[in-house]
Scaffold this motif. Structure first.
Motif, PDB file in Angstrom:
ATOM      1  N   GLN A 150       0.821  -1.204   0.000  1.00 33.10           N
ATOM      2  CA  GLN A 150       0.000   0.000   0.000  1.00 33.10           C
ATOM      3  C   GLN A 150       0.858   1.259   0.000  1.00 33.10           C
ATOM      4  OE1 GLN A 150      -2.631  -0.350   3.369  1.00 33.10           O
ATOM      5  NE2 GLN A 150      -3.624  -2.224   2.574  1.00 33.10           N
ATOM      6  N   LYS A 151       2.113   1.132   0.463  1.00 37.05           N
ATOM      7  CA  LYS A 151       3.013   2.271   0.513  1.00 37.05           C
ATOM      8  C   LYS A 151       3.965   2.297  -0.684  1.00 37.05           C
ATOM      9  CE  LYS A 151       2.925   2.072   5.564  1.00 37.05           C
ATOM     10  NZ  LYS A 151       3.753   1.851   6.781  1.00 37.05           N
ATOM     11  N   THR A 152       4.460   1.160  -1.081  1.00 30.11           N
ATOM     12  CA  THR A 152       5.375   1.071  -2.227  1.00 30.11           C
ATOM     13  C   THR A 152       4.835   0.062  -3.222  1.00 30.11           C
ATOM     14  OG1 THR A 152       6.673  -0.659  -1.121  1.00 30.11           O
ATOM     15  CG2 THR A 152       7.382   1.646  -0.807  1.00 30.11           C
ATOM     16  N   GLU A 153       5.162   0.245  -4.489  1.00 22.04           N
ATOM     17  CA  GLU A 153       4.666  -0.651  -5.532  1.00 22.04           C
ATOM     18  C   GLU A 153       5.375  -1.991  -5.454  1.00 22.04           C
ATOM     19  OE1 GLU A 153       4.487  -0.840 -10.398  1.00 22.04           O
ATOM     20  OE2 GLU A 153       4.330   1.121  -9.414  1.00 22.04           O
ATOM     21  N   CYS A 154       4.584  -3.054  -5.455  1.00 25.00           N
ATOM     22  CA  CYS A 154       5.125  -4.404  -5.373  1.00 25.00           C
ATOM     23  C   CYS A 154       5.271  -4.993  -6.777  1.00 25.00           C
ATOM     24  CB  CYS A 154       4.222  -5.285  -4.526  1.00 25.00           C
ATOM     25  SG  CYS A 154       4.166  -4.768  -2.789  1.00 25.00           S
ATOM     26  N   PRO A 155       6.134  -5.981  -6.937  1.00 25.08           N
ATOM     27  CA  PRO A 155       6.367  -6.530  -8.275  1.00 25.08           C
ATOM     28  C   PRO A 155       5.356  -7.586  -8.711  1.00 25.08           C
ATOM     29  CG  PRO A 155       7.901  -7.499  -6.723  1.00 25.08           C
ATOM     30  CD  PRO A 155       7.115  -6.485  -5.949  1.00 25.08           C
ATOM     31  N   TYR A 156       4.560  -8.097  -7.755  1.00 24.13           N
ATOM     32  CA  TYR A 156       3.682  -9.216  -8.094  1.00 24.13           C
ATOM     33  C   TYR A 156       2.224  -8.885  -7.795  1.00 24.13           C
ATOM     34  CZ  TYR A 156       8.112 -11.702  -8.377  1.00 24.13           C
ATOM     35  OH  TYR A 156       9.382 -12.075  -8.703  1.00 24.13           O
ATOM     36  N   GLY A 157       1.356  -9.797  -8.223  1.00 26.36           N
ATOM     37  CA  GLY A 157      -0.075  -9.604  -8.029  1.00 26.36           C
ATOM     38  C   GLY A 157      -0.736  -9.145  -9.330  1.00 26.36           C
ATOM     39  N   LEU A 158      -2.080  -9.167  -9.337  1.00 23.04           N
ATOM     40  CA  LEU A 158      -2.832  -8.813 -10.552  1.00 23.04           C
ATOM     41  C   LEU A 158      -2.504  -7.398 -11.037  1.00 23.04           C
ATOM     42  CD1 LEU A 158      -6.377 -10.173  -9.575  1.00 23.04           C
ATOM     43  CD2 LEU A 158      -4.712 -11.255 -11.081  1.00 23.04           C
TER      44      LEU A 158
END
Length: 1034
Positions: free
Chosen positions: A461-469
């Motif tokens: 929620q704070k930083t963009e993650c590399p995985y997920g839809l």
């Protein structure tokens, strides 16, 4: 040569033309009382009773070959006996058959004739099967609006080689192609992201909305495809044959171009995927951009090779690619049931109710909205015309296109929906991929599905993650059981779409070029091989695709291409609505599951989606389509496809004519609707152009042509002239109708036309004739007929206009010479005069001699002339009669009247000396002119004079000449005044003097007109029907 007759039949057949059979049956023989002919049939042998019905008569039985186009692909066109051959006298039919027979014999080198019967005098009836090459061609080359096709020889060659032609069924030709085109890379690398943004519910809605548009278009496509035989050209063919060449030519060009550029888009998509793999393995050749160009160029060369190798090889390649694609989809489905622990870190947990619930609603991030997500997905649905685009290569397009297209839409929609629901139920929106984010103790305040499944991805929620839809485009690879198979599926999806587009573009472009809509592209119409492959089109498509691949910047062009596809979908839907609205009897689709209003909704939805995808690309598409439409409309290609535009034009004209017939005439709406006795329209061009100058876009103009002579010949001429001269009028931009009639003389023909020409309120109200210049040399019975026609016009309450040029009007004798140089040498003045009204008239005068109030027609015609571009610089001068002591008063009164009529004028001249006696030399010249036509009854016995007057009613009596002496002098005086005041005018419009029926002889009336109008500029002698055609009331 051998001749045989069997069972009263004469049979001819040739080894030079296999299948050519000529059979004449029911021979007429002489016998019986008086040698009268009778018709003999062999009723005593079994062969008579075994004959097929229709083979013992000249009438042809109904059969499909009579309705084919010229040299149609599915069989040879046969010509049924003409009505004349069935209806005309027998001796004439016999001559026709003999001429036809000699024509056949002259064309056949090895001709065997078999005859087995008795001698005969004539032929009773016949049955024949002729190749079209042995028939007389129609004037336009085609019969009744049929489309152009190869010649009979070409058709024969086609039939001979038909075994080698590759034709596809509905599965391989339509279903497979449509599914491959619809299942693009969107399925593998964008659908999961769409689910992440819009949620499962709205993603299904996005898919459903796209499906609604494509399904309506599929239904419309099916309706058009089943309304007659479909040839090659796909969307272009369907639209052009429905809406006409204007829309078809516009959409065909941009649709072919869109397919060509789509090849580059799909190939670049494939190349980007390959370059990503090379990058992951550190195997880049140069850099990312140049590697895309290199791989893309190599790929498009390979695809070109497959396409040029033939449709059979291309179809095999499509099957292989479909198998790989299906395996990739199956790999994903299997993978969703096999959750692997290592994949949970990347957000994949298998089917979980918590994930389904969380992902059901939307979570739009950044600048994304529902419509932006829809715009990204919709191009994935644009592949429904892949089968229709190769309609010329389908064994049965009418059956294949509906079944294959609609089933492909159903299957692909179910797969898209299933994949969206599956991936939304298995994968969370955000995942870190970090093993440290595993939760080992149970949390009580979990709000996310991942937390409930013991994973803490709250840092996303704070930083963009590399995985997920939301973050990983390769979700399907991660979920699948065997990831390389998904990569193979991506390759298959891109290459199959590229291959389909590479085949579609040349086929569409070839069909467009064959129709010669754009003459500059005619060279691309040529086909090669048994399948008529458009090799030149393949090379052009290859070059376009290669050019855009080398540019490698397709993000700008992509929305334009999508809009091009949507524009064609919109027009297909509109075609069905338009054809249904036109209520043409020819609109009879075998596919019944369509609705005109649903098709209209589909067309509107396509236009809305165009703006949703990209507003500026939509506007650009509209501008391009409109520009091409205007170009094709301006060029007016010489084609007739029986489009719904023609049908609706007819329906509108019919409805408006009926509506107009219920409206009462009003003086404010009066228009000069002219019946112009032109004869052949091209024989009196000056008459035609002058009348056209004041009727164009204002009133009706009918060119009347009276055919005289033997009825049989005249009736033939009527039918041929009707089409010939109407086309001539259109070609010369004359807004007029051609109306030929057959009559015994000009008067009867004129009466027929005045009574019957026109429709409802659109009927002539003014008769326009040329002045009979040669009346003194002509047969006076013709002059009597000419004058009586004017009387008839007044009887029917017509206005009358007589036009005189001193050089004459008729140039038909010059056209017949055939040598224009010779015609110019002998009659250059006449030819120049015949074209004078086609030129700009300059700053000069139109002199109106409004001597008698006829309702205002004498004033209205010159006013209408000044409203036209060629006459706008001319000024109206008005001449009226008056008294010398009231000239100023009469001028003011006329000026007031003209101002109330709102008619501009440059001058008003009151002639106070009209009643002055003419010059003696003019009176003497008039008397000399009429001398041959006088009766001189005072010098003859009464009974001789009476008999002569009865036999020659046109003769001028001494009593008549004395009675109308004042009127005669008035015509002579008016001619003197005309020469004095109007000798430099561009044209003179003057009140036509009236002659009372049965009181003034034809010769005297013609002499008045001659004396009044001789040696002057062009003169219009006008007399209205004395009902007001001008008003100053609002």
């Amino acid at each position: 040569m051998f001749i045989h007759v069997l069972n009263n039949s004469v049979i001819f057949f040739s080894t030079s033309f296999p299948g050519t059979v000529v059979r004449f049956t029911g021979l007429m023989v002489s016998g019986g009382a008086g040698g009268a002919p009778h018709y003999c049939y062999d009723t005593h042998t079994n062969t008579y009773y075994l004959r097929t019905f229709g083979h013992n008569t000249m009438d042809a039985v109904p059969r499909i070959d009579h309705y084919r186009h010229t040299a149609a692909e599915l069989g040879e066109k046969l010509i049924r006996p003409s009505l004349a051959e069935l209806h005309d006298e027998l001796d004439k039919v016999s001559k026709t058959l003999l001429r036809l027979l000699f024509d056949v014999i002259s064309r056949v080198s090895d001709f065997e004739i078999f005859i087995f019967t008795q001698a005969y005098e004539g032929l009773r009836s016949f049955f024949y099967l002729f190749p079209l090459s042995l028939q007389e061609p129609f004037e336009d080359g085609y019969a009744n609006g049929e489309e152009g096709t190869p010649t009979g020889e070409a058709a024969a060659a086609y039939t001979a080689d038909s075994k080698g032609v590759v034709k596809f069924g509905w599965i391989k030709g339509v279903l497979v192609r449509c599914m491959l085109n619809i299942w693009g890379v969107m399925l593998f690398i964008r659908l999961s992201w769409i689910v992440g943004q819009a949620g499962i519910g709205l993603s299904v809605l996005v898919i459903a909305m796209a499906t609604v548009v494509t399904t309506i278009t599929g239904l419309s496509t099916s309706a058009i495809a089943t309304n007659g035989f479909v040839r090659g050209g796909g969307a272009y063919y369907l639209i052009s044959r429905s809406l006409g060449p204007e829309f078809g030519g516009a959409i065909g060009l941009i649709f072919a171009f869109a397919n060509a550029v789509a090849v580059a888009m799909y190939v670049v998509g494939f190349a980007e995927t390959v370059v990503e793999l090379l990058k992951d393995n550190g195997a880049l050749m140069v850099d990312e951009m140049n590697d895309i160009r290199i791989i893309g160029a190599i790929t498009v060369v390979i695809l070109l090779g497959i396409s040029v190798a033939g449709m059979e090889w291309e179809a095999k390649a499509q099957i292989v690619l479909l198998v790989i694609l299906l395996l990739a989809i199956g790999d994903f489905v299997i993978g969703t049931f096999i959750p692997v622990e290592s994949k949970k870190l990347k957000g994949f947990f298998g089917y979980k109710a918590e994930i389904f619930t969380e992902n059901f609603g939307p979570d739009f991030r950044g600048e994304e909205t529902f419509f932006s997500v829809f715009a990204i997905f919709f191009p994935a649905a644009t592949g429904i015309l892949a089968g229709a685009n190769i309609s010329g290569d389908l064994a049965d397009p009418q059956s294949a296109i509906p079944k294959g297209t609609l089933l492909a839409i159903l299957i692909t929609t179910l797969v898209y929906t299933g994949v969206a629901v599956s991936v939304g139920s298995c994968v969370v929106r955000d995942a870190t991929g970090n093993v440290n984010h595993t939760i080992f103790t149970e949390w009580t305040n979990c709000t996310t599905a991942a937390c409930k499944l013991n994973y803490d991805f709250s840092s996303c929620q704070k930083t963009e993650c590399p995985y997920g839809l939301m973050n990983n485009f390769q979700v399907m690879s991660m979920v699948s059981g065997f990831a390389p198979l998904i990569s193979a599926g991506i390759f298959s999806a891109t290459l199959s779409s590229a291959l389909a587009s590479l085949v579609s573009a040349p086929k569409i472009f070839q069909a467009l070029c064959k129709d010669n809509i754009y003459p500059g592209f005619l060279m691309f119409a040529k086909g090669y091989g048994k399948n008529n492959e458009p090799l030149r089109g393949y090379m052009l498509t290859f070059l376009i695709a290669l050019g855009f691949i080398l540019i490698a910047e397709l993000n700008v062009i992509a929305p334009i291409i999508s809009n091009f596809f949507l524009a064609s979908y919109a027009l297909i839907n509109f075609s069905v609505f338009h054809a249904s609205l036109a209520k043409s009897p020819g609109w009879r689709p075998a596919f019944k599951y369509y609705n005109m209003w649903i098709s209209l909704i589909g067309a509107i939805l396509c236009c809305i989606v165009m703006f949703v995808i990209n507003w500026w690309a939509a506007l650009l598409t509209y501008v391009i389509v409109l520009g091409l439409y205007i170009y094709v409309t301006y060029k007016k290609p010489d084609v007739n496809w029986g489009s719904s535009t023609q049908a609706l034009t007819y329906l509108n004209a019919l409805q408006h004519s009926i509506r107009l017939s219920g409206v009462e005439d009003h003086v404010k709406n009066f228009r000069p609707q002219c019946l112009v006795m032109t004869g052949a329209p091209n024989s009196r061009p000056a008459l035609l152009h002058l009348v056209h100058a004041f009727t164009k876009n204002v009133g009706l103009m009918v060119c009347g042509h009276v055919h005289m002579g033997p009825r049989r010949q005249a009736v033939k001429e009527l039918s041929t002239d009707l089409g010939k001269y109407q086309r001539w009028l259109i070609k010369n931009k004359m807004k007029a109708f051609y109306a030929p009639v057959h009559a015994e003389d000009l008067r009867d023909g004129g009466q027929y036309l005045m009574q019957a020409a026109g429709l409802g309120r659109m009927r002539p109200n003014t008769l326009v004739m040329g002045f009979k210049k040669n009346w003194r040399q002509a047969d006076m019975r013709d002059v009597e007929t000419y004058i009586n026609l004017l009387h008839d016009a007044f009887d029917i309450q017509y206005g009358v206009v007589v036009i005189r040029l001193k050089e004459g009007l008729d140039i038909s004798h010059l056209q017949a010479q055939g040598n224009r140089a010779l015609a110019l040498f002998f009659a250059d003045q006449l030819l120049d005069a015949s074209t004078q009204f086609q030129k700009k008239q300059g700053k000069n005068n139109i002199d109106v001699w409004w001597l008698f109030d006829d309702g205002g027609l004498t004033l209205l015609i010159p006013y209408l002339l000044t409203t036209k571009k060629k006459w706008k610089d001319c000024k109206i001068r008005v001449f009226i009669g008056g008294k010398i002591n009231r000239i100023d008063h009469d001028r003011r009164a006329m000026a007031t009247l003209l101002s109330k009529f709102r008619i501009d004028f440059s001058d008003i001249m009151v002639l106070g000396d009209i009643n002055t006696k003419p010059k003696k030399e003019n009176v003497a010249a008039f008397e000399e002119m009429i001398e041959p036509f006088r009766l001189h009854e005072d010098d003859k016995e009464q009974d001789v004079a009476d008999k002569m007057k009865e036999d020659e009613p046109w003769r001028i009596t001494d009593n008549e000449l004395e009675l109308y002496k004042t009127k005669t002098h008035r015509q002579l005086r008016l001619n003197e005044l005309l020469k004095e005041h109007s000798s430099t005018a561009n044209i003179i419009v003057m009140s036509l003097p009236l002659a009372r029926k049965s009181a003034v002889s034809s010769a005297l009336y013609m002499a008045w007109l001659e004396a009044l109008s001789k040696d002057l500029p062009p003169v219009l002698l006008v007399r209205g029907n004395h009902q007001s055609v001008l008003t100053f009331y609002s």
